[in-house]
Motif scaffolding. Sequence first.
Motif, PDB file in Angstrom:
ATOM      1  N   UNK A  48       0.872  -1.176   0.000  1.00 55.42           N
ATOM      2  CA  UNK A  48       0.000   0.000   0.000  1.00 55.42           C
ATOM      3  C   UNK A  48       0.908   1.225   0.000  1.00 55.42           C
ATOM      4  N   UNK A  49       0.910   1.963  -1.112  1.00 63.37           N
ATOM      5  CA  UNK A  49       1.736   3.157  -1.222  1.00 63.37           C
ATOM      6  C   UNK A  49       1.048   4.286  -0.476  1.00 63.37           C
ATOM      7  N   UNK A  50       1.780   4.926   0.417  1.00 69.23           N
ATOM      8  CA  UNK A  50       1.220   5.973   1.266  1.00 69.23           C
ATOM      9  C   UNK A  50       1.128   7.286   0.494  1.00 69.23           C
ATOM     10  N   UNK A  51      -0.015   7.946   0.527  1.00 68.14           N
ATOM     11  CA  UNK A  51      -0.183   9.206  -0.206  1.00 68.14           C
ATOM     12  C   UNK A  51       0.435  10.387   0.555  1.00 68.14           C
ATOM     13  N   UNK A  52       1.750  10.415   0.626  1.00 64.42           N
ATOM     14  CA  UNK A  52       2.457  11.456   1.369  1.00 64.42           C
ATOM     15  C   UNK A  52       2.664  12.723   0.556  1.00 64.42           C
ATOM     16  N   UNK A  53       3.546  13.569   1.051  1.00 63.86           N
ATOM     17  CA  UNK A  53       3.757  14.890   0.454  1.00 63.86           C
ATOM     18  C   UNK A  53       4.374  14.833  -0.946  1.00 63.86           C
ATOM     19  N   UNK A  54       5.016  13.736  -1.316  1.00 63.24           N
ATOM     20  CA  UNK A  54       5.595  13.621  -2.659  1.00 63.24           C
ATOM     21  C   UNK A  54       4.579  13.183  -3.711  1.00 63.24           C
ATOM     22  N   UNK A  55       3.390  12.788  -3.297  1.00 61.40           N
ATOM     23  CA  UNK A  55       2.361  12.371  -4.257  1.00 61.40           C
ATOM     24  C   UNK A  55       1.606  13.611  -4.724  1.00 61.40           C
ATOM     25  N   UNK A  56       1.601  13.832  -6.036  1.00 60.52           N
ATOM     26  CA  UNK A  56       0.907  14.982  -6.613  1.00 60.52           C
ATOM     27  C   UNK A  56      -0.599  14.757  -6.500  1.00 60.52           C
ATOM     28  N   UNK A  57      -1.289  15.667  -5.829  1.00 64.26           N
ATOM     29  CA  UNK A  57      -2.729  15.538  -5.610  1.00 64.26           C
ATOM     30  C   UNK A  57      -3.522  15.619  -6.906  1.00 64.26           C
ATOM     31  N   UNK A  58      -2.958  16.211  -7.945  1.00 64.16           N
ATOM     32  CA  UNK A  58      -3.669  16.337  -9.221  1.00 64.16           C
ATOM     33  C   UNK A  58      -3.467  15.121 -10.124  1.00 64.16           C
ATOM     34  N   UNK A  59      -2.301  14.464 -10.039  1.00 60.52           N
ATOM     35  CA  UNK A  59      -2.002  13.379 -10.979  1.00 60.52           C
ATOM     36  C   UNK A  59      -1.930  11.995 -10.341  1.00 60.52           C
ATOM     37  N   UNK A  60      -1.599  11.917  -9.058  1.00 61.10           N
ATOM     38  CA  UNK A  60      -1.397  10.625  -8.409  1.00 61.10           C
ATOM     39  C   UNK A  60      -0.019  10.048  -8.673  1.00 61.10           C
ATOM     40  N   UNK A  61       0.855  10.808  -9.330  1.00 60.55           N
ATOM     41  CA  UNK A  61       2.238  10.395  -9.564  1.00 60.55           C
ATOM     42  C   UNK A  61       3.151  11.058  -8.536  1.00 60.55           C
ATOM     43  N   UNK A  62       4.421  10.671  -8.553  1.00 61.33           N
ATOM     44  CA  UNK A  62       5.390  11.225  -7.612  1.00 61.33           C
ATOM     45  C   UNK A  62       6.020  12.498  -8.168  1.00 61.33           C
ATOM     46  N   UNK A  63       6.046  13.539  -7.343  1.00 62.56           N
ATOM     47  CA  UNK A  63       6.675  14.799  -7.730  1.00 62.56           C
ATOM     48  C   UNK A  63       8.189  14.623  -7.750  1.00 62.56           C
ATOM     49  N   UNK A  64       8.827  15.324  -8.662  1.00 64.33           N
ATOM     50  CA  UNK A  64      10.281  15.388  -8.668  1.00 64.33           C
ATOM     51  C   UNK A  64      10.700  16.369  -7.584  1.00 64.33           C
ATOM     52  N   UNK A  65      11.455  15.900  -6.604  1.00 67.14           N
ATOM     53  CA  UNK A  65      11.853  16.752  -5.484  1.00 67.14           C
ATOM     54  C   UNK A  65      13.268  17.301  -5.646  1.00 67.14           C
ATOM     55  N   UNK A  66      13.911  17.013  -6.775  1.00 70.05           N
ATOM     56  CA  UNK A  66      15.274  17.502  -7.030  1.00 70.05           C
ATOM     57  C   UNK A  66      15.214  18.995  -7.368  1.00 70.05           C
ATOM     58  N   UNK A  67      15.817  19.827  -6.548  1.00 68.76           N
ATOM     59  CA  UNK A  67      15.804  21.277  -6.770  1.00 68.76           C
ATOM     60  C   UNK A  67      16.442  21.604  -8.119  1.00 68.76           C
ATOM     61  N   UNK A  68      15.730  22.367  -8.941  1.00 67.57           N
ATOM     62  CA  UNK A  68      16.236  22.742 -10.257  1.00 67.57           C
ATOM     63  C   UNK A  68      16.262  21.605 -11.254  1.00 67.57           C
ATOM     64  N   UNK A  69      15.579  20.506 -10.932  1.00 69.43           N
ATOM     65  CA  UNK A  69      15.592  19.326 -11.794  1.00 69.43           C
ATOM     66  C   UNK A  69      14.590  19.405 -12.927  1.00 69.43           C
ATOM     67  N   UNK A  70      14.396  18.297 -13.578  1.00 69.92           N
ATOM     68  CA  UNK A  70      13.459  18.180 -14.689  1.00 69.92           C
ATOM     69  C   UNK A  70      12.032  18.426 -14.203  1.00 69.92           C
ATOM     70  N   UNK A  71      11.148  18.747 -15.141  1.00 70.37           N
ATOM     71  CA  UNK A  71       9.739  18.958 -14.792  1.00 70.37           C
ATOM     72  C   UNK A  71       8.940  17.650 -14.768  1.00 70.37           C
ATOM     73  N   UNK A  72       9.583  16.513 -14.997  1.00 69.77           N
ATOM     74  CA  UNK A  72       8.863  15.240 -15.041  1.00 69.77           C
ATOM     75  C   UNK A  72       8.443  14.779 -13.650  1.00 69.77           C
ATOM     76  N   UNK A  73       7.500  13.866 -13.640  1.00 72.69           N
ATOM     77  CA  UNK A  73       7.132  13.150 -12.430  1.00 72.69           C
ATOM     78  C   UNK A  73       7.512  11.689 -12.625  1.00 72.69           C
ATOM     79  N   UNK A  74       7.322  10.875 -11.604  1.00 78.18           N
ATOM     80  CA  UNK A  74       7.602   9.448 -11.702  1.00 78.18           C
ATOM     81  C   UNK A  74       6.316   8.686 -11.432  1.00 78.18           C
ATOM     82  N   UNK A  75       5.985   7.785 -12.355  1.00 74.89           N
ATOM     83  CA  UNK A  75       4.822   6.908 -12.187  1.00 74.89           C
ATOM     84  C   UNK A  75       5.293   5.579 -11.633  1.00 74.89           C
ATOM     85  N   UNK A  76       4.497   4.995 -10.748  1.00 76.82           N
ATOM     86  CA  UNK A  76       4.710   3.620 -10.307  1.00 76.82           C
ATOM     87  C   UNK A  76       3.690   2.774 -11.060  1.00 76.82           C
ATOM     88  N   UNK A  77       4.162   1.700 -11.674  1.00 74.14           N
ATOM     89  CA  UNK A  77       3.328   0.822 -12.489  1.00 74.14           C
ATOM     90  C   UNK A  77       3.256  -0.553 -11.833  1.00 74.14           C
TER      91      UNK A  77
END
Length: 171
Positions: A85-114
């Motif tokens: 059970x993946x916990x819906x913590x602060x890194x989970x984007x509330x709009x997409x359900x994917x993981x936010x990129x937390x790298x400062x100045x990083x890419x605009x992508x998110x990460x999906x878990x499949x």
Amino acid sequence: MKKLVVAGVATLGLGFGNAALATEGTITITGFVSDKTCTINQGSGNKTVPLSSIAMSSLPAGQTAGVTPFTLEFSGCSATKVRAHFEPGSNVDAATGDLKNTEAGGSNVQVSILNDAQQRIDLRNNSNSQQVEVTDGSATLLYHAAYRAPAGAAATAGSVKTTVEYSMDYE
């Protein structure tokens, strides 16, 4: 006379207080604490999943690329089925359900878990998550991580890093 007015106001206040506290319904909360467990095998508890480097052109708007498999492995299971059970913590984007990129100045992508069928798991509610049977006291959950470009924008160059916490559900 003053005492009578004060007593009357105090009584009047109590009457309004009761009207404001009228019940509208009941919320019943249920649950179950299981005695079923598994041992998380070494290397499966805290895990790093290195995604392959990909070109920005491989990741157009709203698309997924760089799919990388990973497993969570368990032994000594007293359960018959297990599920992460993946916990819906602060890194989970509330709009997409994917993981936010937390790298400062990083890419605009998110990460999906499949899941094992490479269907996107919505981390807000764990839809499309999977459950596996325990065989001879052991179980392996196969997942994938992948880059996901935001809808309406192609991926930008930069580093990617994120985390998600999980807990185990046993049957």
